[in-house]
Scaffold this motif. Structure first.
Motif: not given
Length: 129
Positions: A7-8, A10-12, A14-15, A115-116, A119, A122-123
């Protein structure tokens, strides 16, 4: 543990994708021509009349504020509401345009949503563990 690391990552990702921009190679004249076309398109989206309020900063640092009374293929006319003075501006003279274009706000809202939402998904799945 694997899900949290994934998940970390994937978030990275996306950013990094959200921050990526395409770089166009070309001459200065080509860039100015493309910018003038964008200005013309944004002026056409705003329309004409007293509701088409606009603030324009020209390349020579002059600022004009008012509404668009005419828009042609090569220039447009801004009427100052206070003095009723007309100023004809060519699209190539424009450095920055600010108008009451609601579609710009819609584009920003759409970008933030794109973007949100991933995220948040995933969270959500990470919190299930």
């Amino acid at each position: 543990m694997f899900k949290k690391i994934l998940s970390v990552v994937l978030v990275g990702f996306l950013f990094s994708v959200a921050g990526a921009r395409l770089a166009y190679a070309g001459s200065r004249e080509e860039k100015q021509t493309r910018f003038a076309e964008k200005v013309r398109d944004s002026i056409n989206k705003l329309g004409i009349g007293e509701d088409a309020r606009i603030e324009v900063k020209l390349r020579n640092k002059t600022k004009l504020k008012g509404y668009i009374s005419e828009a042609g293929p090569h220039s447009f006319v801004i009427i100052d509401k206070k003095t009723n003075a007309a100023s004809t501006v060519t699209y190539a003279q424009v450095a920055q345009v600010k108008g009451n274009n609601l579609s710009r706000a819609a584009e920003i809202a759409l970008g933030v949503g794109v973007i949100l939402i991933p995220i948040a998904v995933v969270l959500f799945f990470v919190s299930q563990d």
